[in-house]
Design an enzyme around this catalytic site. Structure first.
Site, mmCIF file in Angstrom:
data_model
loop_
_atom_site.group_PDB
_atom_site.id
_atom_site.type_symbol
_atom_site.label_atom_id
_atom_site.label_comp_id
_atom_site.label_asym_id
_atom_site.label_seq_id
_atom_site.Cartn_x
_atom_site.Cartn_y
_atom_site.Cartn_z
ATOM 1 N N HIS A 1 -5.505 -4.557 -0.692
ATOM 2 C CA HIS A 1 -5.491 -3.461 -1.673
ATOM 3 C C HIS A 1 -5.619 -3.956 -3.115
ATOM 4 O O HIS A 1 -5.603 -3.156 -4.039
ATOM 5 C CB HIS A 1 -4.213 -2.627 -1.526
ATOM 6 C CG HIS A 1 -4.228 -1.753 -0.319
ATOM 7 N ND1 HIS A 1 -4.820 -0.510 -0.296
ATOM 8 C CD2 HIS A 1 -3.753 -1.955 0.929
ATOM 9 C CE1 HIS A 1 -4.694 0.025 0.905
ATOM 10 N NE2 HIS A 1 -4.046 -0.830 1.677
ATOM 11 N N LYS B 1 -12.214 -1.887 2.225
ATOM 12 C CA LYS B 1 -11.558 -0.985 1.264
ATOM 13 C C LYS B 1 -12.407 -0.874 -0.003
ATOM 14 O O LYS B 1 -13.400 -0.169 0.012
ATOM 15 C CB LYS B 1 -10.126 -1.438 1.044
ATOM 16 C CG LYS B 1 -9.303 -1.115 2.303
ATOM 17 C CD LYS B 1 -7.888 -1.590 2.287
ATOM 18 C CE LYS B 1 -7.226 -1.128 3.587
ATOM 19 N NZ LYS B 1 -6.229 -2.074 4.086
ATOM 20 N N SER C 1 0.792 -1.233 0.000
ATOM 21 C CA SER C 1 0.000 0.000 0.000
ATOM 22 C C SER C 1 0.822 1.279 0.000
ATOM 23 O O SER C 1 0.298 2.340 -0.299
ATOM 24 C CB SER C 1 -0.949 -0.003 1.194
ATOM 25 O OG SER C 1 -0.208 -0.043 2.391
HETATM 26 C C1 LIG Z 1 -5.989 -2.358 5.498
HETATM 27 C C2 LIG Z 1 -5.351 -3.669 5.590
HETATM 28 C C3 LIG Z 1 -5.801 -4.604 6.523
HETATM 29 C C4 LIG Z 1 -6.865 -4.283 7.526
HETATM 30 O O1 LIG Z 1 -8.133 -4.343 6.972
HETATM 31 P P1 LIG Z 1 -9.379 -3.754 7.790
HETATM 32 O O2 LIG Z 1 -10.551 -4.397 7.170
HETATM 33 O O3 LIG Z 1 -9.328 -2.281 7.635
HETATM 34 O O4 LIG Z 1 -9.179 -4.163 9.214
HETATM 35 C C5 LIG Z 1 -5.211 -5.862 6.526
HETATM 36 N N1 LIG Z 1 -4.209 -6.158 5.673
HETATM 37 C C6 LIG Z 1 -3.747 -5.281 4.774
HETATM 38 C C7 LIG Z 1 -2.651 -5.679 3.852
HETATM 39 C C8 LIG Z 1 -4.296 -3.995 4.708
HETATM 40 O O5 LIG Z 1 -3.838 -3.122 3.826
#
Ligand SMILES: *Cc1c(COP(=O)(O)O)cnc(C)c1O
Length: 396
Positions: free
Chosen positions: A214, A244, A186
């Site tokens: 992502h 996301k 990310s």
């Molecule tokens: C954002 C993210 C998470 C967490 O996800 P949420 O649903 O916001 O708890 C887990 N792993 C990765 C790689 C992320 O980028």
């Protein structure tokens, strides 16, 4: 009266952070998190949310959420393994498996939670995990929770991974060996080298775990990085988030039926934390239906991402090596990066700065997350502001 020791600990550490300018003051968004947001009464172009497809404020999801809330109520009432499994939870999991091209899926309350659950559900102190050094914090914490030995390999360095995999295998010290990687990283927007990772895994009989937070909704016709590379039946754990691109909240593992059956009896957040609300579940189902029926939103996301990248590059900014819509604008110096972000904000663009220790020293950046919901006009305005501030700060 609270503990003196605690008070002293908190005061010293808070003062220390504030003294170093590292104390994060949290912005409050007044209203919804769309392509435009309002903070402290000022409307800003939002380039910092993970709402890639604009689904967080989509009418269809809102309707589905309201409808399910009327039918089922606001809460699931229990953990999944007692009687908190409502028929829509099962429907969501069936949809997720279809969406990910796997036999089965299990849903959790968040992506973070999912990594806590899934890694420690399978790995233990007799095992070892090979983990990309840039993996997300929730992966790192999930690995620690499992008590397995953790060996970090250099970011996307397949030579390093192969030699560490060989060493772990030949040592004979471990029962199971797992490779864990983000699907899309990310901070830079680069994609994991999954074809090589899978090849190494097959060579040394390793378990593969891809956290595609992502990548889902973004790559592989929406199904994610694993599908993008045509590896759906060669990766053991496909992790995704519903928070996301899907725009709601939750996380999941998609994989073989036996794996999912095991996680349903052994992963602790599934057993000991209440199920996601019916409204959120219904909104997720709606979102996945939208993604499976049309690629319009993904196309718009990529079009906007490419447009912003091209614009920033033409202005002379260093936008790194992103392969996805994530668009870093690398400034370098930490203080300058933070000033740049503040200045952008003053002019009407909300793009957060990301500096050491989240990224290596000297690679401070402002990270832009364009979405399908941005209009060309918003992006043009953002680019004009980037140009103005970039010139005034002698960055371009
Ligand atoms: C954002 C993210 C998470 C967490 O996800 P949420 O649903 O916001 O708890 C887990 N792993 C990765 C790689 C992320 O980028």
């Amino acid at each position: 009266m609270s503990s003196e020791t605690l008070n002293q600990f908190l005061k010293e550490n808070l003062d220390d952070l504030k003294g170093k300018g590292l104390y994060n003051v949290i912005d409050t968004v007044e209203g919804s998190n769309g392509p435009m947001i309002t903070i402290a009464g000022r409307e800003l172009i939002n380039l910092s949310s993970n709402n890639y497809l604009g689904l967080a404020t989509d009418r269809r999801l809102i309707e589905a959420c309201l409808e399910a809330t009327k039918t089922y109520g606001v809460g699931a009432g229990a953990v999944r393994t007692i009687n908190g499994t409502l028929d829509i939870h099962v429907k969501l999991e069936e949809k997720l498996a279809e969406f990910k091209h796997t036999e089965a899926a299990i849903a959790y309350q968040s992506g973070f939670n999912c990594n806590m659950a899934a890694i420690s559900g399978v790995m233990d102190k007799h095992d070892v995990i090979l983990s990309d050094e840039l993996n997300h914090a929730s992966i790192i914490d999930g690995c620690r929770l499992s008590k397995a030995k953790i060996i970090r390999y250099n970011h996307s360095d397949m030579e390093d991974l192969r030699s560490k995999a060989r060493e772990a295998k030949e040592s004979g010290l471990y029962n199971k060996i797992m490779i864990i990687t983000d699907g899309v990283f990310s901070m830079d927007g680069d994609i994991a080298k999954l074809p090589e990772i899978v090849e190494i895994a097959e060579e040394f009989d390793l378990i593969t775990y891809v956290d595609d937070a992502h990548g889902s909704g973004v790559l592989g016709n929406g199904a994610g990085t694993v599908k993008h590379f045509g590896l759906s039946d060669r990766v053991d754990f496909q992790i995704g988030t519903l928070s996301k691109a899907i725009g709601v909240v939750g996380g999941y593992v998609a994989g073989k039926k036996d794996l999912i059956d095991w996680l349903k009896v052994r992963s602790r957040p599934f057993l000991f934390s209440t199920a996601v609300t019916p409204g959120a579940v219904a909104a997720c189902i709606e979102a996945i239906d939208i993604l499976m029926n049309s690629s319009d939103l993904q196309n718009k996301l990529w079009e906007n991402g490419d447009y912003l990248k091209k614009g920033l590059k033409e202005l002379g900014f260093d936008i790194g090596e992103s392969e996805t819509p994530i668009t870093p604008c690398i400034i370098g110096d930490e203080v300058k990066t933070q000033q740049f972000s503040k200045w952008l904000n003053k002019e009407g663009v909300y793009a957060k700065s990301i500096v050491f220790p989240t990224v290596p020293k000297g690679t401070g950046r402002v990270r832009n997350m364009p979405t399908a919901a941005h209009t060309k006009e918003m992006l043009d305005r953002a680019l004009a502001i980037y140009e103005k501030v970039g010139k005034e700060m002698s960055i371009i």
